[in-house]
Write an enzyme that holds these catalytic residues in place. Structure first.
Site, short mmCIF file in Angstrom:
data_model
loop_
_atom_site.label_atom_id
_atom_site.label_comp_id
_atom_site.label_asym_id
_atom_site.label_seq_id
_atom_site.Cartn_x
_atom_site.Cartn_y
_atom_site.Cartn_z
N ASN A 10 1.12 -0.90 0.17
CA ASN A 10 0.60 0.07 -0.08
C ASN A 10 0.72 1.42 0.02
O ASN A 10 1.40 1.73 1.13
CB ASN A 10 -1.09 -0.15 1.23
CG ASN A 10 -1.53 1.17 1.34
OD1 ASN A 10 -1.65 1.64 0.53
ND2 ASN A 10 -2.51 1.21 2.66
N TRP A 11 0.70 1.98 -1.29
CA TRP A 11 2.25 3.00 -1.39
C TRP A 11 1.64 4.32 -0.34
O TRP A 11 2.05 5.00 -0.41
CB TRP A 11 2.28 3.52 -2.73
CG TRP A 11 3.38 2.89 -3.30
CD1 TRP A 11 3.40 1.30 -2.88
CD2 TRP A 11 4.40 2.85 -4.22
NE1 TRP A 11 4.83 0.76 -3.07
CE2 TRP A 11 5.55 1.55 -3.67
CE3 TRP A 11 4.28 3.31 -5.07
CZ2 TRP A 11 6.41 1.87 -5.42
CZ3 TRP A 11 5.26 3.54 -6.01
CH2 TRP A 11 6.29 2.58 -5.89
N LYS A 12 0.16 3.69 -0.75
CA LYS A 12 -0.39 5.76 0.10
C LYS A 12 0.10 7.11 -0.39
O LYS A 12 0.23 6.19 -1.68
CB LYS A 12 -0.09 5.47 1.75
CG LYS A 12 0.08 4.48 2.80
CD LYS A 12 -0.11 5.24 4.23
CE LYS A 12 0.12 3.42 4.81
NZ LYS A 12 -0.05 3.59 6.94
N HIS A 93 -9.43 1.08 4.65
CA HIS A 93 -8.05 0.83 5.27
C HIS A 93 -8.66 2.08 6.14
O HIS A 93 -9.53 3.24 6.43
CB HIS A 93 -6.87 2.20 4.60
CG HIS A 93 -5.85 1.63 4.92
ND1 HIS A 93 -5.89 2.79 6.31
CD2 HIS A 93 -5.19 0.75 5.28
CE1 HIS A 93 -4.32 2.48 6.53
NE2 HIS A 93 -3.72 0.93 5.57
N GLU A 95 -6.91 4.68 7.73
CA GLU A 95 -6.95 5.99 7.32
C GLU A 95 -7.95 6.41 6.99
O GLU A 95 -8.21 7.86 6.90
CB GLU A 95 -5.17 6.21 6.69
CG GLU A 95 -4.63 5.20 7.31
CD GLU A 95 -3.28 5.32 6.74
OE1 GLU A 95 -3.31 5.71 5.31
OE2 GLU A 95 -1.78 4.64 7.52
N GLY A 170 2.73 1.66 10.65
CA GLY A 170 3.30 2.97 10.52
C GLY A 170 3.99 3.38 12.49
O GLY A 170 4.71 3.99 11.69
N SER A 209 3.26 -2.24 10.42
CA SER A 209 4.57 -2.41 10.74
C SER A 209 5.38 -4.10 9.95
O SER A 209 5.78 -4.38 11.39
CB SER A 209 5.20 -2.27 12.00
OG SER A 209 4.50 -0.80 12.55
N GLY A 230 2.06 -1.29 4.53
CA GLY A 230 2.78 0.20 4.04
C GLY A 230 3.69 0.71 4.12
O GLY A 230 4.33 0.17 2.54
N GLY A 231 4.95 0.50 4.99
CA GLY A 231 6.36 1.65 4.41
C GLY A 231 7.54 0.93 3.62
O GLY A 231 7.89 1.09 3.19
#
Ligand code: PEP
Length: 254
Positions: A10-12, A93, A95, A170, A209, A230-231
């Site tokens: 997930n590159w957001k 998601h 967010e 995150g 994470s 994600g990250g």
């Protein structure tokens, strides 16, 4: 039948056209792992270019609107995503549930719209730190599932569920493997009670994470069928070891 693991990035709101090189590298290197499905959910504006650059890879979105078309400024429909070469989308998601105040009912409508178009829908659920500390993690997640799962999983499109504790996203904090296992078992039970035997083949991903150093341990937990990352999905050097860990893990028998 054994269920392959799915590792989705997930590159957001990260990524410019200069980052297509990372996508190319991830797609090329992932091909060596025949027993793992790899997908990247990139910003909407990169989907078409990414899917043209790596036509054999699964490129997707981070959200879709539930309606087919209409006066919804700034939104994209499932049909538009498909038209741009997309194969999947994340829905619900945390967010978006938090910042865009998306309700369970809206997430359910989005998942149904995605599946109806033949897109894979990765439906996210997860508790806040407060909810976990109050002992309400499982009840929160099951209530989210009850409100946001599609009426039925489509036969020609895949529904996956991503368990993502909000406090682990995150932050570098990860639940224990016992906590992950307990939650995934509860989700599996709810999927079976909702969909019968079809509920056994819905992949349940863990997200929050995940990185190279903890991926193998997480993939070894029963009922963890992959990860939403994600990250650590932004750079091939961080993401590929996670894909390798999924390839080395035991697949789950349905
Ligand atoms: C996510 O936002 O879906 C996620 C899992 O993020 P991270 O891996 O950075 O915690």
């Amino acid at each position: 039948m054994a269920l392959r693991k799915l590792v989705a990035g997930n590159w957001k709101m990260h990524g410019l056209s200069s980052d297509l090189a990372e996508i190319l590298e991830i797609a090329a290197a992932s091909q060596q792992y025949e027993n793992v499905d790899v997908a990247l959910c990139v910003p909407a504006i990169l989907i078409e270019r990414a899917s043209r650059a790596v036509p054999d890879s699964a490129i997707g979105a981070q959200d879709v609107h539930h309606a087919e078309k209409g006066a919804h400024t700034g939104c994209i429909s499932a049909q538009m995503l498909l038209d741009a070469g997309g194969a999947l989308t994340i829905v619900g998601h945390s967010e978006r549930r938090n910042a865009q105040r998306e309700s369970d009912a809206e997430v359910k409508a989005k998942s149904e719209a995605a599946l109806a178009c033949g897109l894979t829908a990765i439906l996210c659920v997860g508790e806040s730190l407060d909810q976990r500390e109050q002992g309400a993690a499982v009840s929160t997640v099951l209530a989210q599932l009850d409100g946001s799962l599609p009426e039925r999983p489509a036969s020609d499109a895949e529904l996956a569920v991503a368990y993502e504790p909000v406090w682990a996203i995150g932050t570098g904090k990860v639940p224990t493997t016992v906590e992950v296992g307990g939650m995934h078992a509860a989700i599996r039970e709810r999927l079976i009670s909702r969909y019968g035997d079809q509920g056994r083949s819905v992949r349940i991903l863990y997200g929050g994470s995940v990185k190279a150093s903890n991926a193998a341990e997480i993939f070894a937990v029963p009922d963890v069928d992959g990860a939403l990352v994600g990250g650590a999905s932004l750079q091939a050097a961080d993401f590929l070891p996670i894909v390798a860990a999924a390839a080395a893990a035991q697949p789950r028998a349905e």
